[in-house]
Design a protein around this motif. Structure first.
Motif, PDB file in Angstrom:
ATOM      1  N   ALA A 128     -26.300  18.481  41.500  1.00  0.00           N
ATOM      2  CA  ALA A 128     -26.363  17.755  40.338  1.00  0.00           C
ATOM      3  C   ALA A 128     -25.219  17.342  40.018  1.00  0.00           C
ATOM      4  CB  ALA A 128     -27.071  18.787  39.934  1.00  0.00           C
ATOM      5  N   VAL A 129     -24.520  16.933  38.616  1.00  0.00           N
ATOM      6  CA  VAL A 129     -23.627  15.824  38.254  1.00  0.00           C
ATOM      7  C   VAL A 129     -24.252  15.602  36.818  1.00  0.00           C
ATOM      8  CG1 VAL A 129     -22.047  15.473  40.238  1.00  0.00           C
ATOM      9  CG2 VAL A 129     -23.415  13.900  39.377  1.00  0.00           C
ATOM     10  N   PRO A 130     -23.233  16.146  35.636  1.00  0.00           N
ATOM     11  CA  PRO A 130     -23.765  15.698  34.224  1.00  0.00           C
ATOM     12  C   PRO A 130     -23.061  14.356  33.889  1.00  0.00           C
ATOM     13  CG  PRO A 130     -22.157  17.903  34.405  1.00  0.00           C
ATOM     14  CD  PRO A 130     -22.509  16.973  36.158  1.00  0.00           C
ATOM     15  N   PRO A 131     -23.088  13.490  32.985  1.00  0.00           N
ATOM     16  CA  PRO A 131     -22.822  12.305  32.465  1.00  0.00           C
ATOM     17  C   PRO A 131     -21.091  12.608  31.934  1.00  0.00           C
ATOM     18  CG  PRO A 131     -24.769  12.706  31.286  1.00  0.00           C
ATOM     19  CD  PRO A 131     -24.847  14.067  32.345  1.00  0.00           C
ATOM     20  N   ARG A 132     -20.641  14.004  31.608  1.00  0.00           N
ATOM     21  CA  ARG A 132     -18.944  14.456  31.658  1.00  0.00           C
ATOM     22  C   ARG A 132     -18.457  13.989  32.741  1.00  0.00           C
ATOM     23  NH1 ARG A 132     -16.426  17.708  27.947  1.00  0.00           N
ATOM     24  NH2 ARG A 132     -14.174  17.169  28.541  1.00  0.00           N
ATOM     25  N   LEU A 133     -19.484  13.990  33.601  1.00  0.00           N
ATOM     26  CA  LEU A 133     -18.069  14.105  35.093  1.00  0.00           C
ATOM     27  C   LEU A 133     -17.642  12.738  35.238  1.00  0.00           C
ATOM     28  CD1 LEU A 133     -18.754  16.298  38.567  1.00  0.00           C
ATOM     29  CD2 LEU A 133     -18.654  14.107  38.470  1.00  0.00           C
ATOM     30  N   ILE A 134     -19.297  12.388  35.315  1.00  0.00           N
ATOM     31  CA  ILE A 134     -19.412  10.442  36.014  1.00  0.00           C
ATOM     32  C   ILE A 134     -18.094   9.711  34.879  1.00  0.00           C
ATOM     33  CG2 ILE A 134     -20.806   8.747  35.706  1.00  0.00           C
ATOM     34  CD1 ILE A 134     -23.461  10.451  36.156  1.00  0.00           C
ATOM     35  N   ASP A 171     -15.376  11.242  33.109  1.00  0.00           N
ATOM     36  CA  ASP A 171     -14.274  11.797  33.028  1.00  0.00           C
ATOM     37  C   ASP A 171     -13.589  11.772  34.366  1.00  0.00           C
ATOM     38  OD1 ASP A 171     -15.031  12.945  30.524  1.00  0.00           O
ATOM     39  OD2 ASP A 171     -14.671  14.941  31.486  1.00  0.00           O
ATOM     40  N   PHE A 172     -14.326  11.413  35.240  1.00  0.00           N
ATOM     41  CA  PHE A 172     -13.804  11.352  36.628  1.00  0.00           C
ATOM     42  C   PHE A 172     -14.020   9.539  37.131  1.00  0.00           C
ATOM     43  CE2 PHE A 172     -13.898  15.754  35.905  1.00  0.00           C
ATOM     44  CZ  PHE A 172     -12.522  15.758  36.225  1.00  0.00           C
ATOM     45  N   LEU A 173     -14.944   8.301  36.174  1.00  0.00           N
ATOM     46  CA  LEU A 173     -14.774   7.551  36.507  1.00  0.00           C
ATOM     47  C   LEU A 173     -16.095   7.157  37.736  1.00  0.00           C
ATOM     48  CD1 LEU A 173     -11.070   6.146  35.581  1.00  0.00           C
ATOM     49  CD2 LEU A 173     -13.567   6.579  34.651  1.00  0.00           C
ATOM     50  N   ILE A 174     -17.246   7.819  37.926  1.00  0.00           N
ATOM     51  CA  ILE A 174     -17.324   7.713  39.032  1.00  0.00           C
ATOM     52  C   ILE A 174     -18.569   6.796  39.487  1.00  0.00           C
ATOM     53  CG2 ILE A 174     -19.709   9.105  40.658  1.00  0.00           C
ATOM     54  CD1 ILE A 174     -16.841  10.358  40.651  1.00  0.00           C
ATOM     55  N   PRO A 175     -18.864   5.643  40.232  1.00  0.00           N
ATOM     56  CA  PRO A 175     -19.378   4.948  39.644  1.00  0.00           C
ATOM     57  C   PRO A 175     -20.480   4.791  40.436  1.00  0.00           C
ATOM     58  CG  PRO A 175     -18.638   3.902  41.994  1.00  0.00           C
ATOM     59  CD  PRO A 175     -17.442   5.719  41.730  1.00  0.00           C
ATOM     60  N   ASP A 176     -21.168   3.950  39.402  1.00  0.00           N
ATOM     61  CA  ASP A 176     -23.044   4.166  39.821  1.00  0.00           C
ATOM     62  C   ASP A 176     -23.359   4.390  40.769  1.00  0.00           C
ATOM     63  OD1 ASP A 176     -25.295   4.383  37.977  1.00  0.00           O
ATOM     64  OD2 ASP A 176     -26.240   2.699  38.469  1.00  0.00           O
ATOM     65  N   ASP A 177     -23.209   3.383  41.834  1.00  0.00           N
ATOM     66  CA  ASP A 177     -23.819   3.544  43.660  1.00  0.00           C
ATOM     67  C   ASP A 177     -23.392   4.979  43.903  1.00  0.00           C
ATOM     68  OD1 ASP A 177     -20.804   3.467  43.934  1.00  0.00           O
ATOM     69  OD2 ASP A 177     -21.280   2.058  44.936  1.00  0.00           O
ATOM     70  N   LEU A 227     -14.379  10.487  47.220  1.00  0.00           N
ATOM     71  CA  LEU A 227     -13.179  10.890  46.618  1.00  0.00           C
ATOM     72  C   LEU A 227     -12.368  11.166  47.376  1.00  0.00           C
ATOM     73  CD1 LEU A 227     -15.757  13.863  44.864  1.00  0.00           C
ATOM     74  CD2 LEU A 227     -14.727  11.737  44.218  1.00  0.00           C
ATOM     75  N   ARG A 228     -12.602  11.358  48.249  1.00  0.00           N
ATOM     76  CA  ARG A 228     -11.410  11.418  50.200  1.00  0.00           C
ATOM     77  C   ARG A 228     -10.913   9.881  49.430  1.00  0.00           C
ATOM     78  NH1 ARG A 228     -14.446  15.958  51.959  1.00  0.00           N
ATOM     79  NH2 ARG A 228     -15.760  14.184  53.361  1.00  0.00           N
ATOM     80  N   LYS A 229     -11.982   9.383  50.194  1.00  0.00           N
ATOM     81  CA  LYS A 229     -11.212   8.014  50.243  1.00  0.00           C
ATOM     82  C   LYS A 229     -10.305   7.521  49.478  1.00  0.00           C
ATOM     83  CE  LYS A 229     -14.129   5.627  53.784  1.00  0.00           C
ATOM     84  NZ  LYS A 229     -15.819   5.400  54.059  1.00  0.00           N
TER      85      LYS A 229
END
Length: 392
Positions: free
Chosen positions: A42-48, A50-56, A96-98
């Motif tokens: 589980a991840v909150p919208p704040r993480l998405i 703050d850390f620029l996580i793409p929707d895919d 994240l590693r890539k």
């Protein structure tokens, strides 16, 4: 010569490595390939954001949380004005590693062995996975992001061997279609001593798969049996099992994150998993970010004392939340009667709204003082037994 060597390539280590590389530091990241941590994902919208996580990378967006008590009472909590995102750690961690590697971090695959010092130099020694050779990377600073039973913390940081934790175990299963007991848009959290005597069990959808698991710090509990019972109770016993994983999850931030010389800890190695909920991905990534900030400050100023910034920055923003969640766990997870009362408390609309507002935004909501007062009074009534646990 590296400026920083990051030991561990999970969300914390990969975030630290990426931030350091983007700030112009020469950084190496050492990770053990193939290890997937047991995690609800589980991840909150704040993480998405703050850390620029793409929707895919978000395999599901959950809109309801179901709390289940020892007597199997169910309280469904709608997640208004937001969602709980779900990631699959097998793919999310590698993403994240890539990304850290693309930012300029040198990536090595192997197992950390030790830190060697001498003649004014510091080396991180690891066993290379491909060759089996022992390789030493010379560096100015080290970030230990190698998990709850961190070898770096135990060997190098005072108190790093005394971190409390629960053992988590889960099974990733092929998700069924929507059934009477399973909803791909709902997280189930099971507060039942028959599943976990001191923590909780969970069923978290991951799109085409789902995570079913539990955690406990009580010795002698058969985690696989408890998970099998949870799958049976959830109507998931016949679903195909994709993989099984177990690992410790820390429950309390360490009092010290640095060794006063050349090392700072991050993520699970520093103990930054939220009490009560066991949420760790967001806090791990924040931990990686503040460790990178502290390392950059120390490299720029030449003051090793700047490594202490990592813990100071993290606790400044999250100490109160951790304190509140720790108190809640101590109050409600100690018996089935208390767990029953906790689920009963979750019927309260103010509890529901404030809980998920705090979860999504990662800060306590102070805008409604009367709601906090009402919750405090109800909380006291439940803990003292004035209110029956069976009342809704």
């Amino acid at each position: 010569m590296y400026d920083v060597v990051v030991v561990g390539g999970g969300p914390s280590g990969a975030t630290a490595a990426e931030d350091l590389a983007r700030s112009g530091q020469r950084v190496a990241m050492i990770d053990r390939a193939g290890r997937i941590k047991p995690c609800g994902g589980a991840v909150p919208p704040r993480l998405i954001s703050d850390f620029l996580i793409p929707d895919d990378q978000i395999v599901a967006k959950i809109n309801t949380a179901r709390m289940i008590s020892p007597t199997h009472r169910m309280v469904d909590i709608p997640i208004e004005n937001g969602f709980v995102g779900m990631v699959d750690r097998e793919h999310f961690d590698e993403f994240l590693r890539k990304r850290a590697e693309s930012a300029g971090a040198d990536r090595f695959t192997g197992t950390f062995l030790r830190v060697e010092r001498g003649d004014g130099t510091t080396k991180v020694v690891f066993r290379d996975k491909a060759s089996g050779n022992h390789i030493g990377l010379q560096t100015k600073l080290i970030i230990g992001a190698d998990g709850a039973r961190s070898d770096v913390a135990r060997a190098e940081v005072p108190g790093g061997d005394k971190i409390p934790y629960v053992i988590a175990y889960h099974e990733i299963i092929k998700a069924p279609e929507t059934t009477e007991t399973y909803d791909p848009m709902r997280c189930d959290v099971i507060y039942d001593g028959a599943i976990s005597p001191d923590f909780y069990g969970w069923v978290f959808p991951h799109g085409t798969s789902a995570s079913v698991g539990m955690g406990t710090a009580v010795e002698g509990v058969d985690l696989k049996h408890a998970t099998a019972e949870l799958r049976k109770a959830s109507g998931l016993e016949n679903c195909e099992t994709i993989r099984k994983e177990g690992a410790p999850i820390p429950l309390k931030p360490l009092d010290r994150w640095d060794n006063g010389k050349d090392i700072v800890l991050a993520g699970d190695a520093a103990g930054v998993v939220a009490p009560s909920s066991g949420e760790g991905i967001y806090y791990a990534m924040v931990g990686g970010r503040v460790a990178a900030t502290a390392a950059t400050a120390a490299l720029t100023s030449g003051r090793i004392s700047d490594l202490k910034l990592a813990r100071k920055l993290f606790m400044k923003d999250h100490k109160t939340v951790f304190k509140v969640l720790g108190a809640m766990q101590n109050a409600y997870y100690r018996s089935d009667d208390r767990r029953e009362r906790f689920v009963s408390l979750c019927h309260d609309v103010d509890v529901q709204k404030l809980t998920f507002e705090a979860y999504m935004n990662k800060e306590l909501v102070r805008a409604r003082p009367m709601a906090h007062l009402k919750i405090g009074i109800k909380n006291l009534a439940h803990l003292t037994g004035i209110v029956s646990a069976l009342r809704t």
